[in-house]
Design an enzyme around this catalytic site. Structure first.
Site, PDB file in Angstrom:
ATOM      1  N   SER A  98       2.548   9.834   0.836  1.00 18.20           N
ATOM      2  CA  SER A  98       2.215   8.470   1.280  1.00 18.20           C
ATOM      3  C   SER A  98       0.728   8.246   1.071  1.00 18.20           C
ATOM      4  O   SER A  98      -0.027   9.194   0.879  1.00 18.20           O
ATOM      5  CB  SER A  98       2.513   8.304   2.770  1.00 18.20           C
ATOM      6  OG  SER A  98       1.505   8.944   3.547  1.00 18.20           O
ATOM      7  N   ASP A  99       0.304   7.005   1.122  1.00 18.83           N
ATOM      8  CA  ASP A  99      -1.138   6.765   1.176  1.00 18.83           C
ATOM      9  C   ASP A  99      -1.603   7.061   2.610  1.00 18.83           C
ATOM     10  O   ASP A  99      -0.784   7.343   3.504  1.00 18.83           O
ATOM     11  CB  ASP A  99      -1.479   5.341   0.730  1.00 18.83           C
ATOM     12  CG  ASP A  99      -2.929   5.270   0.221  1.00 18.83           C
ATOM     13  OD1 ASP A  99      -3.741   6.133   0.593  1.00 18.83           O
ATOM     14  OD2 ASP A  99      -3.243   4.343  -0.547  1.00 18.83           O
TER      15      ASP A  99
END
Ligand code: BGC
Length: 762
Positions: A264-265
């Site tokens: 994920s970011d």
């Protein structure tokens, strides 16, 4: 299973390891924490988690002594001794800094990009980094968006070719060699289409835009073997990417065949709740994992206003409990853990978890790396205008006035996304000009005006405090009036004024969107005052995006866009200006006249009244100031003899195209020959032209060269909204070859289904 579906030697080891893991240890492999070296509260928490086997990866550590120390905690003090995976934003170099990615894209040189990232990988691996959060392959069509600087610009074909080159550069022939690292193309997908160019704002994309524009660079990166993909902060059409099962699993894994792991970011799983998608972190973790996300990148800390910061575990820390409660199937967890462990095995981390700290210091800034940085900066610069003043003739000049706040700004020379800046080793434009000019030419310098700071500071300014060695962006203070006058006086007494203007390092990049494209601060004023002296101006732009040059162009004799050119930027600019090397970069984005035009793209659709498509506004032309693909060299190239292998081909056939380039000048030139296609009719209207092939060449004075391009059927394949599928149409196609998206050398060919015996459209 290996990435190609074959069982491989480490497989049994991996399965045995997996079988020995507790649920907490499994979830731990799926958690990545930031590590902010100067933030005791955060590091204490993270180190405890490492010892407990509850973290599999860290980011933000680039010091070999520190990567070794933290690695020891995992290998020697955690129960299973699973090594940590270190990720970092190796965007355009680690110690040796290359031009920003948009600049690298302007080189139109995939081999160069590959060599550059191989150097970046070598430096990164030497300090214990195993994985780059790069390349950013988001198509960016809005220069207000600060992150346009991190990608390859507006075009999916150029973006795809370069995406693959970045990946090949980082990963080389194998990531177990100690010279290469895993690549992590990002941000899946559509992040560049943020509304209004405002970073993090919503993205709404049609299926055609998604498939024809935003997916191709990811597809190319996957095809090149990218080990990782990062999902975007934002989602498209209301579904945040970290929990979008259709995109992560159906499109990325099933359709594009991605076999690596998805991260994920930063904090994006916890943010699923912030975005209003999930009720709480438990639901966020479950939905992200179920969507196909493998690893959560988390800050490990939260800021609680008055009561100050507190440690904060990742949302994925709730996964064990969810498995125990029967909410999540453990097999799902195992799948994700396998993907992460497989990378650790492939990297050879179980055999060689540590780095040699002495070797690291010799690798960083190796002379060969610097040379590569200079060549990259030379090949990335785009010459937009030259009334004949360039190249500068040393024998006829006595005094050069170098003016502008960025001429000596090391940070702006490097650009954004440089966390361990080697300011000492950074060659500014002023340094470069002094060095290359030679002793017979007097070089005087005045900044003239200060570089303004952002009225709304970058959120990363605070981060600078947490990363040792990062510097402040502010210019030194001086008496503005006296300095302005001094600059103008220097210009008056010089033969040529080299003005170095543009943007500071923190004016593009993440959280660096702008509502105008003007030269910040008083730079325009300086330009005008210098122009009024009558001394010819060579403007060097340092920037991370196209700027508004409407009031600039006519006042200059030449304009060279150097972007943020990196460690050797000044030497490169000086060598270009003095003609030691020919410029040859081409714009990877359309250069708008003004901010009101954006997004402005060359590959637009033909529409009602196409004859007025350049006159859609009543007060200004709606054409670009400089078109996509444009850039000058120090000589003229003529294109002729455009030939196609056949006037009529079948749907699945390949077309061969040849063209002759002739350097009509007495100087060597650099040229990027570009081939564009247009489909006249079909199951959807297609853009007026689209880039489908290119090649950068160096031509000696007078040289003629025949270039050949091979256009497979995929060059004509596109997603049709009407068909709801990828299609190849029967049609007539226009084809142009030339030195920009306005190429005029034209040919046409037809495509018929029966021609190749297939009968059916596909
Ligand atoms: C950015 C990513 C980056 C990550 C780690 C995020 O804010 O969007 O591109 O890789 O931080 O620094």
């Amino acid at each position: 299973m290996s990435r190609d579906g074959q069982a491989q030697p480490g497989q049994e080891r991996l399965e045995a390891l997996l079988a020995s893991m507790t649920l907490e240890e499994k979830a731990g492999q799926l958690i990545q924490y930031f590590y902010f070296p100067d933030f005791a509260l955060q590091t204490t928490f993270v180190e405890e988690e490492i010892r407990a086997g509850r973290v599999g990866s860290l980011l933000f550590v680039a010091d070999p002594a520190l990567t070794n120390r933290l690695q020891r905690l995992a290998v020697e003090e955690s129960r299973l001794g699973i090594p940590l995976l270190f990720g970092f934003d190796v965007i355009h170099g680690l110690r040796t800094i290359f031009p920003v990615p948009l600049g690298l894209a302007a080189s139109w040189d995939p081999q160069l990009v590959e060599r550059v990232q191989a150097v970046a990988a070598r430096e990164a691996r030497a300090v214990g980094i195993h994985w780059a959060f790069a390349p950013m392959v988001d198509i960016a069509r809005d220069p207000r968006w600060g992150r346009i600087v991190e990608g390859a610009g507006e075009d999916p074909y150029l973006g795809a070719r370069l995406a693959a080159a970045h990946v090949r550069g980082f990963q080389g022939e194998g990531i177990d060699t100690g010279e290469h690292i895993a690549a992590g193309p990002k941000h899946f997908v559509g992040y560049g289409a943020a509304l209004g160019g405002r970073d993090y704002d919503e993205v709404n994309l049609s299926e055609s835009e998604l498939r024809n524009l935003y997916l191709p660079p990811f597809a190319a990166a996957v095809e090149a073997g990218a080990e990782n993909i990062m999902s975007s902060y934002v989602g498209i059409n209301g579904v945040p990417a970290a929990a979008d099962r259709r995109l992560l699993t159906e499109v990325l894994r099933r359709e594009l065949g991605f076999r690596g792991f998805i991260v994920s970011d930063a904090n994006a799983v916890l943010d699923l709740t912030t975005h209003g998608l999930t009720r709480d972190e438990r639901e966020a973790a479950r939905r992200a994992l179920e969507a196909g996300l493998d690893m959560e990148m988390a800050l490990g800390v939260q800021f609680l206003g008055e009561s100050g910061p507190a440690a904060r575990p990742a949302a994925f820390a709730t996964l064990p409990e969810a498995v125990r409660a029967g909410v999540i199937d453990e097999r799902l967890l195992d799948e994700a853990v396998r993907r992460v462990l497989a990378l650790k095995f492939r990297l050879g981390l179980f055999e060689r978890p540590y780095v040699d700290e002495d070797r690291a210091s010799t690798i960083l800034n190796a002379p060969a790396h610097r040379e590569q940085a200079r060549v990259a900066a030379e090949r990335s610069a785009v010459l937009l205008r030259n009334t004949g003043i360039l190249p500068l003739d040393r024998t006829r000049l006595r005094r050069l006035a170098v003016l502008g706040p960025l001429a000596s700004d090391k940070r702006a020379t490097l650009g954004p996304w440089v966390f361990v800046p080697d300011l000492e080793g950074t060659v500014t434009v002023l340094d470069g000009l002094r060095q290359v000019a030679g002793s017979a030419l007097q070089v005087d310098y005045a900044p003239g005006v200060p570089m303004p700071t952002r009225p709304i500071p970058s959120p990363f300014a605070a981060l600078d405090q947490l990363v040792p060695g990062a510097s402040t962006m502010a210019s030194p203070a001086f008496d503005e009036q006296a300095e302005f006058e001094r600059a103008v006086a220097l210009a008056r007494s010089a033969d040529v004024a080299v003005l170095v203007l543009g943007e500071a390092a923190d004016m593009s990049g993440e959280a660096a969107s702008r509502s105008t494209l003007d030269l910040p601060g008083r730079q325009q004023e300086l330009l005008e005052a210098v122009a009024a002296t009558g001394t010819p101006i060579v403007l060097v732009l340092l920037c991370g995006r196209p700027l508004d040059l409407r009031r600039v162009v006519e006042r200059t004799a030449a304009i060279l866009v150097a972007w943020h050119p990196g460690s050797e930027g000044g030497n490169a600019v000086a060598r270009l200006l003095f003609g030691e090397v020919a410029p040859g970069g081409k714009l990877p984005v359309s250069w708008p006249r003004s901010v009101g035009q954006v997004p402005l793209i060359y590959a637009h659709l033909r529409s009602h009244q196409p004859q007025t498509s350049g006159l859609r506004y009543w007060e200004e032309e709606s054409t670009p100031l400089y078109p996509f693909g444009f850039g000058l060299s120090y000589g003229e190239v003529e294109y002729s003899d455009l030939q196609l292998s056949a006037p009529l081909i079948g749907l699945h056939d390949t077309l061969e195209v040849s063209v002759v380039l002739h350097n009509r000048s007495e100087r060597p030139v650099e040229e990027v020959a570009q081939l564009y296609l247009h489909q006249r009719y079909g199951r959807a209207a297609r853009p007026v032209r689209e880039l489908k092939a290119f090649e950068r060449v160096s031509l000696a004075p007078g040289e003629r060269r025949t270039l050949r391009f091979v256009l497979g059927a995929e060059a004509r394949r596109y997603w049709s909204a009407a068909a709801g599928a990828y299609v190849l149409d029967e049609s007539v196609f226009d084809l142009w070859v030339g030195g920009s998206s306005q190429a005029s050398l034209h040919a046409e060919f037809a495509v018929q289904a029966q021609k190749d015996g297939s009968g059916a459209l596909s």
